[in-house]
Design a protein around this motif. Structure first.
Motif, PDB file in Angstrom:
ATOM      1  N   THR A 114       0.849  -1.184   0.000  1.00 54.60           N
ATOM      2  CA  THR A 114       0.000   0.000   0.000  1.00 54.60           C
ATOM      3  C   THR A 114       0.887   1.236   0.000  1.00 54.60           C
ATOM      4  OG1 THR A 114      -1.652  -1.189   1.310  1.00 54.60           O
ATOM      5  CG2 THR A 114      -1.855   1.197   1.250  1.00 54.60           C
ATOM      6  N   VAL A 115       0.599   2.172  -0.891  1.00 54.27           N
ATOM      7  CA  VAL A 115       1.309   3.448  -0.925  1.00 54.27           C
ATOM      8  C   VAL A 115       0.438   4.472  -0.205  1.00 54.27           C
ATOM      9  CG1 VAL A 115       2.292   5.262  -2.379  1.00 54.27           C
ATOM     10  CG2 VAL A 115       2.409   2.868  -3.120  1.00 54.27           C
ATOM     11  N   ILE A 116       1.029   5.089   0.809  1.00 54.09           N
ATOM     12  CA  ILE A 116       0.340   6.094   1.623  1.00 54.09           C
ATOM     13  C   ILE A 116       0.959   7.460   1.331  1.00 54.09           C
ATOM     14  CG2 ILE A 116      -0.259   6.808   3.967  1.00 54.09           C
ATOM     15  CD1 ILE A 116      -1.365   4.059   3.297  1.00 54.09           C
ATOM     16  N   VAL A 117       0.122   8.461   1.095  1.00 55.66           N
ATOM     17  CA  VAL A 117       0.573   9.818   0.850  1.00 55.66           C
ATOM     18  C   VAL A 117       0.141  10.689   2.021  1.00 55.66           C
ATOM     19  CG1 VAL A 117       0.346  11.827  -0.676  1.00 55.66           C
ATOM     20  CG2 VAL A 117       0.451   9.525  -1.648  1.00 55.66           C
ATOM     21  N   VAL A 118       1.057  11.528   2.495  1.00 55.59           N
ATOM     22  CA  VAL A 118       0.737  12.460   3.580  1.00 55.59           C
ATOM     23  C   VAL A 118       0.070  13.682   2.950  1.00 55.59           C
ATOM     24  CG1 VAL A 118       1.642  13.774   5.528  1.00 55.59           C
ATOM     25  CG2 VAL A 118       2.696  11.590   4.901  1.00 55.59           C
ATOM     26  N   PHE A 119      -1.031  14.111   3.546  1.00 57.41           N
ATOM     27  CA  PHE A 119      -1.886  15.123   2.915  1.00 57.41           C
ATOM     28  C   PHE A 119      -2.295  16.189   3.913  1.00 57.41           C
ATOM     29  CE2 PHE A 119      -5.719  16.603   0.703  1.00 57.41           C
ATOM     30  CZ  PHE A 119      -5.247  16.670  -0.606  1.00 57.41           C
ATOM     31  N   ASP A 120      -2.246  17.441   3.484  1.00 48.63           N
ATOM     32  CA  ASP A 120      -2.716  18.593   4.271  1.00 48.63           C
ATOM     33  C   ASP A 120      -4.128  18.910   3.784  1.00 48.63           C
ATOM     34  OD1 ASP A 120      -3.395  21.258   5.052  1.00 48.63           O
ATOM     35  OD2 ASP A 120      -1.271  21.671   5.419  1.00 48.63           O
ATOM     36  N   TYR A 121      -5.108  18.638   4.616  1.00 46.52           N
ATOM     37  CA  TYR A 121      -6.507  18.801   4.231  1.00 46.52           C
ATOM     38  C   TYR A 121      -6.935  20.270   4.184  1.00 46.52           C
ATOM     39  CZ  TYR A 121      -7.004  13.784   4.508  1.00 46.52           C
ATOM     40  OH  TYR A 121      -6.862  12.438   4.280  1.00 46.52           O
ATOM     41  N   ILE A 122      -6.241  21.149   4.864  1.00 44.16           N
ATOM     42  CA  ILE A 122      -6.558  22.583   4.806  1.00 44.16           C
ATOM     43  C   ILE A 122      -6.071  23.177   3.488  1.00 44.16           C
ATOM     44  CG2 ILE A 122      -6.107  24.846   5.853  1.00 44.16           C
ATOM     45  CD1 ILE A 122      -6.072  23.362   8.567  1.00 44.16           C
ATOM     46  N   ARG A 123      -4.835  22.861   3.120  1.00 42.24           N
ATOM     47  CA  ARG A 123      -4.265  23.371   1.869  1.00 42.24           C
ATOM     48  C   ARG A 123      -4.653  22.524   0.663  1.00 42.24           C
ATOM     49  NH1 ARG A 123       1.661  23.462   3.685  1.00 42.24           N
ATOM     50  NH2 ARG A 123       1.806  22.472   1.650  1.00 42.24           N
ATOM     51  N   ASN A 124      -5.238  21.339   0.912  1.00 38.90           N
ATOM     52  CA  ASN A 124      -5.617  20.407  -0.142  1.00 38.90           C
ATOM     53  C   ASN A 124      -4.408  20.048  -1.008  1.00 38.90           C
ATOM     54  OD1 ASN A 124      -7.575  18.756  -1.332  1.00 38.90           O
ATOM     55  ND2 ASN A 124      -7.944  20.243  -2.963  1.00 38.90           N
ATOM     56  N   ALA A 125      -3.327  19.664  -0.322  1.00 38.29           N
ATOM     57  CA  ALA A 125      -2.078  19.371  -1.020  1.00 38.29           C
ATOM     58  C   ALA A 125      -1.284  18.308  -0.267  1.00 38.29           C
ATOM     59  CB  ALA A 125      -1.241  20.642  -1.129  1.00 38.29           C
ATOM     60  N   THR A 126      -0.435  17.598  -1.016  1.00 34.72           N
ATOM     61  CA  THR A 126       0.475  16.655  -0.375  1.00 34.72           C
ATOM     62  C   THR A 126       1.552  17.447   0.368  1.00 34.72           C
ATOM     63  OG1 THR A 126       1.848  16.512  -2.357  1.00 34.72           O
ATOM     64  CG2 THR A 126       0.089  14.883  -2.117  1.00 34.72           C
ATOM     65  N   VAL A 127       2.071  16.845   1.434  1.00 35.17           N
ATOM     66  CA  VAL A 127       3.115  17.495   2.233  1.00 35.17           C
ATOM     67  C   VAL A 127       4.174  16.461   2.599  1.00 35.17           C
ATOM     68  CG1 VAL A 127       1.619  19.303   3.185  1.00 35.17           C
ATOM     69  CG2 VAL A 127       1.833  17.118   4.398  1.00 35.17           C
ATOM     70  N   GLN A 128       5.297  16.941   3.075  1.00 32.99           N
ATOM     71  CA  GLN A 128       6.380  16.067   3.518  1.00 32.99           C
ATOM     72  C   GLN A 128       5.920  15.230   4.712  1.00 32.99           C
ATOM     73  OE1 GLN A 128       9.672  15.780   2.222  1.00 32.99           O
ATOM     74  NE2 GLN A 128       8.733  16.882   0.522  1.00 32.99           N
ATOM     75  N   ILE A 129       6.473  14.036   4.822  1.00 37.21           N
ATOM     76  CA  ILE A 129       6.215  13.207   6.001  1.00 37.21           C
ATOM     77  C   ILE A 129       6.733  13.971   7.217  1.00 37.21           C
ATOM     78  CG2 ILE A 129       6.757  11.044   7.186  1.00 37.21           C
ATOM     79  CD1 ILE A 129       7.217   9.786   4.401  1.00 37.21           C
ATOM     80  N   PRO A 130       5.892  14.214   8.234  1.00 39.64           N
ATOM     81  CA  PRO A 130       6.372  14.915   9.423  1.00 39.64           C
ATOM     82  C   PRO A 130       7.569  14.186  10.050  1.00 39.64           C
ATOM     83  CG  PRO A 130       3.983  14.781   9.444  1.00 39.64           C
ATOM     84  CD  PRO A 130       4.467  13.901   8.313  1.00 39.64           C
ATOM     85  N   ASP A 131       8.527  14.952  10.539  1.00 37.98           N
ATOM     86  CA  ASP A 131       9.735  14.374  11.134  1.00 37.98           C
ATOM     87  C   ASP A 131       9.415  13.397  12.257  1.00 37.98           C
ATOM     88  OD1 ASP A 131      11.350  15.759   9.366  1.00 37.98           O
ATOM     89  OD2 ASP A 131      11.751  17.406  10.765  1.00 37.98           O
ATOM     90  N   ALA A 132       8.413  13.736  13.068  1.00 40.51           N
ATOM     91  CA  ALA A 132       8.046  12.845  14.182  1.00 40.51           C
ATOM     92  C   ALA A 132       7.551  11.499  13.653  1.00 40.51           C
ATOM     93  CB  ALA A 132       6.978  13.497  15.053  1.00 40.51           C
ATOM     94  N   TRP A 133       6.740  11.506  12.611  1.00 38.41           N
ATOM     95  CA  TRP A 133       6.253  10.254  12.015  1.00 38.41           C
ATOM     96  C   TRP A 133       7.415   9.461  11.445  1.00 38.41           C
ATOM     97  CZ3 TRP A 133       1.401  11.532   8.547  1.00 38.41           C
ATOM     98  CH2 TRP A 133       0.420  12.124   9.335  1.00 38.41           C
ATOM     99  N   ARG A 134       8.280  10.164  10.720  1.00 41.31           N
ATOM    100  CA  ARG A 134       9.432   9.509  10.088  1.00 41.31           C
ATOM    101  C   ARG A 134      10.275   8.810  11.155  1.00 41.31           C
ATOM    102  NH1 ARG A 134      11.677   9.976   5.221  1.00 41.31           N
ATOM    103  NH2 ARG A 134      10.355  11.739   4.675  1.00 41.31           N
ATOM    104  N   SER A 135      10.551   9.506  12.241  1.00 40.86           N
ATOM    105  CA  SER A 135      11.369   8.926  13.322  1.00 40.86           C
ATOM    106  C   SER A 135      10.715   7.694  13.926  1.00 40.86           C
ATOM    107  CB  SER A 135      11.607   9.966  14.422  1.00 40.86           C
ATOM    108  OG  SER A 135      12.408  11.007  13.938  1.00 40.86           O
ATOM    109  N   LEU A 136       9.402   7.756  14.152  1.00 40.16           N
ATOM    110  CA  LEU A 136       8.690   6.615  14.720  1.00 40.16           C
ATOM    111  C   LEU A 136       8.755   5.400  13.795  1.00 40.16           C
ATOM    112  CD1 LEU A 136       5.590   8.500  16.159  1.00 40.16           C
ATOM    113  CD2 LEU A 136       7.301   7.263  17.502  1.00 40.16           C
ATOM    114  N   MET A 137       8.564   5.621  12.494  1.00 36.13           N
ATOM    115  CA  MET A 137       8.601   4.500  11.544  1.00 36.13           C
ATOM    116  C   MET A 137      10.012   3.928  11.426  1.00 36.13           C
ATOM    117  SD  MET A 137       5.875   5.555   8.554  1.00 36.13           S
ATOM    118  CE  MET A 137       6.138   7.321   8.455  1.00 36.13           C
ATOM    119  N   ILE A 138      11.011   4.806  11.408  1.00 33.95           N
ATOM    120  CA  ILE A 138      12.397   4.343  11.340  1.00 33.95           C
ATOM    121  C   ILE A 138      12.735   3.512  12.571  1.00 33.95           C
ATOM    122  CG2 ILE A 138      14.807   5.099  11.478  1.00 33.95           C
ATOM    123  CD1 ILE A 138      13.969   7.467   9.628  1.00 33.95           C
TER     124      ILE A 138
END
Length: 148
Positions: A114-138
């Protein structure tokens, strides 16, 4: 309990009679529900999402499933194993392995990505993976900072 190599996260699945098709197998669309159940549990347990509606969220961009063996109500146990296998800039991949237990042996029912895209629902745009999420997954799945 059999633990597939490279996986840590396990979601037990209750096979319900209503999941069956007329041939007595789990309907292929239900596999998506099993994957979703595991993915959402992973996000909550790894503190990537607390279940609340927020400005930054995740959307499913793609799901690939290779069906390997049917699942039936007679199967002793079904488990979805889930891991993050790739971290990009704005997206990441999750791999899933659905196993059933038959005669005390694990049988692969399906393999999925499954490919998951991080999305900003206010700006209606894709955004970078938050650093906190990235660290948790790593930390949890043992990935390098940029694995793909």
């Amino acid at each position: 309990m059999f633990v597939p190599e490279g996986y840590r996260y396990r979601t037990p699945i209750a096979i319900r009679y209503g999941d069956m098709d007329t041939l007595g197998h789990v309907n292929n669309a239900k596999y998506l529900t099993y994957l979703e159940q595991s993915r959402v549990s992973y996000f909550r347990d790894q503190k990537l999402w607390d279940g609340s509606i927020s400005a930054t969220g995740m959307i499913v961009a793609r799901v690939e499933i290779d069906f390997k063996a049917p699942i039936t109500v007679a199967d002793e146990e079904a488990v979805v194993w889930t891991r993050v296998s790739r971290l990009g800039g704005k997206s990441f991949d999750m791999e899933h392995l659905i196993l059933v237990k038959r005669n005390d042996l694990p049988v692969t029912a399906a393999i999925s990505r499954t490919v998951i895209v991080v999305f900003d629902y206010i700006r209606n745009a894709t955004v970078q993976i938050p650093d906190a999420w990235r660290s948790l997954m790593i930390d949890y799945d043992g990935l390098g900072p940029a694995s793909g």
